[in-house]
Design a protein around this motif. Structure first.
Motif, PDB file in Angstrom:
ATOM      1  N   CYS A  69       0.775  -1.000  -0.135  1.00 14.50           N
ATOM      2  CA  CYS A  69      -0.260  -0.167   0.018  1.00 14.50           C
ATOM      3  C   CYS A  69       0.626   1.249   0.235  1.00 14.50           C
ATOM      4  O   CYS A  69       1.070   2.147   0.860  1.00 14.50           O
ATOM      5  CB  CYS A  69      -0.980  -0.151   0.902  1.00 14.50           C
ATOM      6  SG  CYS A  69      -2.900   0.929   1.175  1.00 14.50           S
ATOM      7  N   ASP A  70       1.945   1.137  -1.053  1.00 17.24           N
ATOM      8  CA  ASP A  70       2.588   2.783  -0.904  1.00 17.24           C
ATOM      9  C   ASP A  70       1.632   4.157  -1.170  1.00 17.24           C
ATOM     10  O   ASP A  70       2.592   5.138  -0.971  1.00 17.24           O
ATOM     11  CB  ASP A  70       3.629   2.361  -2.605  1.00 17.24           C
ATOM     12  CG  ASP A  70       2.223   2.626  -3.898  1.00 17.24           C
ATOM     13  OD1 ASP A  70       1.318   2.176  -3.838  1.00 17.24           O
ATOM     14  OD2 ASP A  70       3.205   2.615  -4.735  1.00 17.24           O
ATOM     15  N   LYS A  71       0.648   4.293  -1.217  1.00 21.70           N
ATOM     16  CA  LYS A  71      -0.721   5.603  -1.544  1.00 21.70           C
ATOM     17  C   LYS A  71      -0.977   5.643  -0.574  1.00 21.70           C
ATOM     18  O   LYS A  71      -1.097   6.466   0.206  1.00 21.70           O
ATOM     19  CB  LYS A  71      -0.961   5.040  -2.511  1.00 21.70           C
ATOM     20  CG  LYS A  71      -0.308   5.700  -4.053  1.00 21.70           C
ATOM     21  CD  LYS A  71      -1.565   5.305  -4.613  1.00 21.70           C
ATOM     22  CE  LYS A  71      -1.397   5.417  -6.065  1.00 21.70           C
ATOM     23  NZ  LYS A  71      -1.893   5.608  -7.196  1.00 21.70           N
ATOM     24  N   CYS A  72      -0.615   4.544   1.026  1.00 21.76           N
ATOM     25  CA  CYS A  72      -1.225   4.758   1.870  1.00 21.76           C
ATOM     26  C   CYS A  72      -0.451   5.833   2.617  1.00 21.76           C
ATOM     27  O   CYS A  72       0.273   6.030   2.605  1.00 21.76           O
ATOM     28  CB  CYS A  72      -1.354   3.230   3.168  1.00 21.76           C
ATOM     29  SG  CYS A  72      -3.168   2.579   1.978  1.00 21.76           S
ATOM     30  N   ASP A  73      -0.995   6.230   4.384  1.00 21.06           N
ATOM     31  CA  ASP A  73      -0.727   7.004   5.090  1.00 21.06           C
ATOM     32  C   ASP A  73       0.308   6.380   6.537  1.00 21.06           C
ATOM     33  O   ASP A  73      -0.517   5.713   6.532  1.00 21.06           O
ATOM     34  CB  ASP A  73      -1.102   8.205   5.253  1.00 21.06           C
ATOM     35  CG  ASP A  73      -1.245   9.404   4.090  1.00 21.06           C
ATOM     36  OD1 ASP A  73      -0.327   9.168   3.935  1.00 21.06           O
ATOM     37  OD2 ASP A  73      -2.200   9.882   4.223  1.00 21.06           O
ATOM     38  N   LYS A  77       1.449   2.345   5.168  1.00 26.16           N
ATOM     39  CA  LYS A  77       2.537   3.217   4.613  1.00 26.16           C
ATOM     40  C   LYS A  77       3.360   1.553   4.193  1.00 26.16           C
ATOM     41  O   LYS A  77       3.400   1.502   4.960  1.00 26.16           O
ATOM     42  CB  LYS A  77       2.791   4.180   5.088  1.00 26.16           C
ATOM     43  CG  LYS A  77       4.038   4.955   3.975  1.00 26.16           C
ATOM     44  CD  LYS A  77       3.393   5.547   3.213  1.00 26.16           C
ATOM     45  CE  LYS A  77       4.604   6.081   2.137  1.00 26.16           C
ATOM     46  NZ  LYS A  77       3.958   6.275   0.771  1.00 26.16           N
ATOM     47  N   GLU A 106      -5.924   1.415  -3.313  1.00 21.94           N
ATOM     48  CA  GLU A 106      -5.456   1.086  -4.682  1.00 21.94           C
ATOM     49  C   GLU A 106      -5.004   3.408  -4.894  1.00 21.94           C
ATOM     50  O   GLU A 106      -4.752   3.518  -5.296  1.00 21.94           O
ATOM     51  CB  GLU A 106      -6.584   0.966  -5.928  1.00 21.94           C
ATOM     52  CG  GLU A 106      -6.680   0.054  -5.812  1.00 21.94           C
ATOM     53  CD  GLU A 106      -7.969  -0.137  -7.295  1.00 21.94           C
ATOM     54  OE1 GLU A 106      -8.420   0.225  -7.867  1.00 21.94           O
ATOM     55  OE2 GLU A 106      -8.250  -1.685  -7.084  1.00 21.94           O
ATOM     56  N   ASN A 107      -6.124   4.113  -4.036  1.00 22.46           N
ATOM     57  CA  ASN A 107      -5.806   5.286  -3.146  1.00 22.46           C
ATOM     58  C   ASN A 107      -5.171   5.485  -2.500  1.00 22.46           C
ATOM     59  O   ASN A 107      -4.739   6.626  -2.002  1.00 22.46           O
ATOM     60  CB  ASN A 107      -6.892   6.205  -4.391  1.00 22.46           C
ATOM     61  CG  ASN A 107      -8.170   5.937  -3.501  1.00 22.46           C
ATOM     62  OD1 ASN A 107      -7.615   5.428  -2.482  1.00 22.46           O
ATOM     63  ND2 ASN A 107      -9.028   6.636  -3.938  1.00 22.46           N
ATOM     64  N   GLY A 108      -4.882   4.620  -1.468  1.00 19.65           N
ATOM     65  CA  GLY A 108      -4.478   5.136   0.324  1.00 19.65           C
ATOM     66  C   GLY A 108      -5.967   5.781   0.951  1.00 19.65           C
ATOM     67  O   GLY A 108      -5.400   6.196   1.910  1.00 19.65           O
ATOM     68  N   LYS A 109      -6.640   6.345   0.521  1.00 11.03           N
ATOM     69  CA  LYS A 109      -7.519   6.952   1.350  1.00 11.03           C
ATOM     70  C   LYS A 109      -8.648   6.183   2.177  1.00 11.03           C
ATOM     71  O   LYS A 109      -9.234   5.183   1.498  1.00 11.03           O
ATOM     72  CB  LYS A 109      -8.607   7.645  -0.380  1.00 11.03           C
ATOM     73  CG  LYS A 109      -7.939   8.476  -0.607  1.00 11.03           C
ATOM     74  CD  LYS A 109      -9.319   9.564  -1.930  1.00 11.03           C
ATOM     75  CE  LYS A 109      -7.710  10.259  -2.973  1.00 11.03           C
ATOM     76  NZ  LYS A 109      -8.789  11.351  -3.662  1.00 11.03           N
TER      77      LYS A 109
END
Length: 146
Positions: A69-73, A77, A106-109
């Protein structure tokens, strides 16, 4: 005669227990691609301190091997998608589960989430939204039958 009554009672009790389990979101679910309708992932939903949580057990056709999950915070992350807890905090409210959150890897949201069983417990409608429930999107997951 007592044995027959005991057997009937045990049978009725086991049917009631099985029916109750089927009317719970706890278990394994398949998700499907929105564009092609093909099975996309296998999800495990469990109950944790009275709230539902879901994690990804398998991706059927990942674009890359061992995706993260490279777009996660935050703590999610760069965590592997397989095993990722992406649904959490859903609390029972009658026939629905509300006030939870769902992460789109897919978008980390992260979105607010609700869920409701359909089709006699064989489908789970999961809704992610921002603010109000009517501003979002739903997915229908199918109970996994190995």
């Amino acid at each position: 005669m007592k044995t027959i009554y005991a057997l009937i009672a045990a049978l009725l009790w086991s049917c009631a227990v099985l029916g109750a389990e089927e009317m719970s979101p706890v278990g394994l679910w398949q998700t499907f691609g929105e564009a092609n309708g093909k099975p996309k992932s296998l999800i495990e939903i469990s109950l944790n301190n009275g709230a539902l949580q879901g994690k990804i057990l398998e991706l059927y056709e990942p674009e890359v091997a061992n995706p993260v999950c490279d777009k996660c915070d935050g703590d999610k992350k760069n965590q592997p998608i397989i095993g990722l807890a992406f649904l959490w905090g859903l609390k029972p409210d009658g026939a629905r589960w509300r006030d939870g959150h769902i992460l789109d890897p897919e978008n980390g949201k992260v979105y607010s989430a609700s869920a409701e069983l359909k089709a006699q417990g064989q489908q789970l409608e999961v809704r992610g939204f921002i603010g109000f429930s009517f501003v979002g999107r739903s997915q229908i997951w199918q109970r996994y039958q190995p």
